[in-house]
Design a protein around this motif. Structure first.
Motif, PDB file in Angstrom:
ATOM      1  N   ARG A  80       0.829  -1.206   0.000  1.00 13.98           N
ATOM      2  CA  ARG A  80       0.000   0.000   0.000  1.00 13.98           C
ATOM      3  C   ARG A  80       0.864   1.256   0.000  1.00 13.98           C
ATOM      4  O   ARG A  80       0.613   2.202  -0.768  1.00 13.98           O
ATOM      5  N   ALA A  81       1.895   1.258   0.826  1.00 12.95           N
ATOM      6  CA  ALA A  81       2.778   2.429   0.908  1.00 12.95           C
ATOM      7  C   ALA A  81       3.533   2.662  -0.383  1.00 12.95           C
ATOM      8  O   ALA A  81       3.864   3.809  -0.723  1.00 12.95           O
ATOM      9  N   ALA A  82       3.804   1.583  -1.124  1.00 20.21           N
ATOM     10  CA  ALA A  82       4.565   1.697  -2.376  1.00 20.21           C
ATOM     11  C   ALA A  82       3.692   2.013  -3.580  1.00 20.21           C
ATOM     12  O   ALA A  82       4.199   2.180  -4.688  1.00 20.21           O
ATOM     13  N   GLY A  83       2.379   2.076  -3.378  1.00 18.68           N
ATOM     14  CA  GLY A  83       1.480   2.387  -4.487  1.00 18.68           C
ATOM     15  C   GLY A  83       1.194   1.210  -5.400  1.00 18.68           C
ATOM     16  O   GLY A  83       0.846   1.398  -6.569  1.00 18.68           O
ATOM     17  N   VAL A  84       1.311  -0.020  -4.879  1.00 17.99           N
ATOM     18  CA  VAL A  84       0.980  -1.213  -5.665  1.00 17.99           C
ATOM     19  C   VAL A  84      -0.510  -1.191  -6.007  1.00 17.99           C
ATOM     20  O   VAL A  84      -1.351  -0.887  -5.159  1.00 17.99           O
ATOM     21  N   ALA A  85      -0.840  -1.524  -7.253  1.00 12.84           N
ATOM     22  CA  ALA A  85      -2.225  -1.417  -7.706  1.00 12.84           C
ATOM     23  C   ALA A  85      -3.037  -2.688  -7.479  1.00 12.84           C
ATOM     24  O   ALA A  85      -4.265  -2.626  -7.363  1.00 12.84           O
ATOM     25  N   ARG A  86      -2.362  -3.848  -7.454  1.00 11.32           N
ATOM     26  CA  ARG A  86      -3.069  -5.121  -7.319  1.00 11.32           C
ATOM     27  C   ARG A  86      -2.353  -6.026  -6.314  1.00 11.32           C
ATOM     28  O   ARG A  86      -1.116  -6.115  -6.305  1.00 11.32           O
ATOM     29  N   PHE A  87      -3.157  -6.716  -5.488  1.00 12.94           N
ATOM     30  CA  PHE A  87      -2.623  -7.657  -4.513  1.00 12.94           C
ATOM     31  C   PHE A  87      -3.474  -8.920  -4.609  1.00 12.94           C
ATOM     32  O   PHE A  87      -4.678  -8.883  -4.350  1.00 12.94           O
ATOM     33  N   VAL A  88      -2.839 -10.037  -4.997  1.00 17.49           N
ATOM     34  CA  VAL A  88      -3.565 -11.301  -5.175  1.00 17.49           C
ATOM     35  C   VAL A  88      -3.013 -12.321  -4.188  1.00 17.49           C
ATOM     36  O   VAL A  88      -1.803 -12.564  -4.140  1.00 17.49           O
ATOM     37  N   PHE A  89      -3.908 -12.923  -3.427  1.00 22.92           N
ATOM     38  CA  PHE A  89      -3.528 -13.812  -2.332  1.00 22.92           C
ATOM     39  C   PHE A  89      -3.935 -15.252  -2.633  1.00 22.92           C
ATOM     40  O   PHE A  89      -5.064 -15.514  -3.043  1.00 22.92           O
ATOM     41  N   ALA A  90      -3.007 -16.184  -2.407  1.00 25.80           N
ATOM     42  CA  ALA A  90      -3.315 -17.606  -2.526  1.00 25.80           C
ATOM     43  C   ALA A  90      -3.837 -18.097  -1.186  1.00 25.80           C
ATOM     44  O   ALA A  90      -3.073 -18.333  -0.251  1.00 25.80           O
ATOM     45  N   SER A  91      -5.152 -18.240  -1.069  1.00 22.90           N
ATOM     46  CA  SER A  91      -5.787 -18.707   0.146  1.00 22.90           C
ATOM     47  C   SER A  91      -5.959 -20.226   0.064  1.00 22.90           C
ATOM     48  O   SER A  91      -5.184 -20.903  -0.606  1.00 22.90           O
ATOM     49  N   THR A  92      -6.969 -20.778   0.728  1.00 16.49           N
ATOM     50  CA  THR A  92      -7.144 -22.231   0.751  1.00 16.49           C
ATOM     51  C   THR A  92      -8.596 -22.600   1.019  1.00 16.49           C
ATOM     52  O   THR A  92      -9.274 -21.944   1.831  1.00 16.49           O
ATOM     53  N   PRO A  93      -9.101 -23.670   0.398  1.00 18.96           N
ATOM     54  CA  PRO A  93     -10.434 -24.167   0.735  1.00 18.96           C
ATOM     55  C   PRO A  93     -10.460 -24.972   2.030  1.00 18.96           C
ATOM     56  O   PRO A  93     -11.521 -25.443   2.441  1.00 18.96           O
ATOM     57  N   SER A  94      -9.299 -25.117   2.686  1.00 16.81           N
ATOM     58  CA  SER A  94      -9.298 -25.733   4.014  1.00 16.81           C
ATOM     59  C   SER A  94     -10.184 -24.946   4.975  1.00 16.81           C
ATOM     60  O   SER A  94     -10.601 -25.473   6.012  1.00 16.81           O
TER      61      SER A  94
END
Length: 311
Positions: free
Chosen positions: A92-106
């Motif tokens: 956020r501080a660096a101005g990144v436009a997209r953040f995609v997280f690998a979650s889990t169906p666990s």
């Protein structure tokens, strides 16, 4: 477009390198242990300065995690929650436009059979493992961080496997090499898997998906655990002896092994309660939302994916 891939030395991380590279992305990669990967910067996400990692980056693909059914709650929280929170702040501080997280169906697992689960399905009041608990907390942080300035999304890929897999297939193969084929409830539990290339495809597509979204991901193929085990045995030439156990007995045995583990050096026991639930209870995903929202379509069928594992 420039992407940062965390956990880049792992199964999904390496698949992301191939997937994004094939679609023209410029890459920066990171993991804790130095490895020969594109624009690699070694970093511990729980304590190091993450500013240099995200500097000049358009999108973060967060694949790094502590996974599995064994470990202390504190270790899972540090690796999966603290690290994610720090990475979100730095992005956020660096101005990144997209953040995609690998979650889990666990997250969905509650000790019951659950078939064709959708993203809005109820979650258990208490997670069945420290891993699931920590990933649920991390996913909540990610989706709660979605803003117009930094769109945050997540996928829940079911049982990623393929080259560089250190969890699913290696554990099965190690068990079969010991001459054991555990069949809880006769191996009737229904499961689906996700090849690493399909998971990477979904991560890339999620970077352009609706902000705040989360999507189930799998191969779209459903197998019984017994059918999967027999196929792995056929590919590997294993001849294990089937051991049939009722679910309740297997779960109690795993609990005893877990309680005894600290007295035996702390090594992961041969059977954990998470493993019993994973292979003894059905869990399959509905991937209709990913198809609709992202244009996701699985490309690698199980037999083809297993060929890669045994090549």
């Amino acid at each position: 477009m420039k992407a940062l891939i965390t956990g880049a030395s792992g199964c999904l991380g390496r698949a992301m390198i191939e997937e994004l590279g094939a679609h023209g992305w410029s890459l920066r990669t990171t993991a804790r242990t130095p490895v020969d990967l594109p624009d690699f910067m070694a970093a511990d996400l729980t304590c190091d300065d993450l500013g240099p990692l995200v500097d000049g980056v358009d999108a973060v693909f967060h694949c790094a995690a502590m996974s599995g059914g064994w470990g202390s709650p504190q270790a899972f929280h540090a690796a999966n929650v603290t690290a994610t929170a720090r990475l979100l702040d730095s992005a956020r501080a660096a101005g990144v436009a997209r953040f995609v997280f690998a979650s889990t169906p666990s997250l969905y697992a509650d000790g019951r059979d659950r078939l064709h689960v959708t993203e809005d399905a109820s979650l258990p009041a208490r997670a069945l493992s420290p891993y699931a608990d920590s990933k649920r907390a991390a996913e909540t942080l990610v989706l709660g961080s979605d803003t117009a300035a930094m769109r945050c999304t997540a996928i829940r890929p079911r049982a990623i496997y393929g080259r560089h897999d250190r969890a699913l297939l290696p554990r099965l193969r190690a068990t079969f090499e010991r001459g054991i084929l555990p069949l809880i409830e006769r191996g009737s539990a229904r499961i689906d898997l996700t090849h690493r290339h399909d998971a990477a495809q979904a991560m890339r597509l999620a970077a352009d998906g609706p902000g705040g979204g989360v999507w189930n991901i799998s191969s779209g193929e459903v197998f019984t655990f017994r059918a999967l085990a027999e196929l792995v045995c056929e590919k590997g030439g294993y001849r294990p002896r089937p051991i049939r156990l009722p679910f309740g007995l297997a779960y109690k045995m795993a609990g005893v092994m877990e309680r005894a583990a600290p007295l035996l050096g702390g090594k992961e026991p041969a059977l954990t309660r998470q493993a019993v639930v994973s292979i003894g209870r059905s869990l399959t995903l509905d991937i209709g939302a990913a198809r609709r929202d992202l244009g996701y379509e699985p490309k690698v069928r199980l037999e083809e994916g297993l060929d890669e594992c045994f090549a």
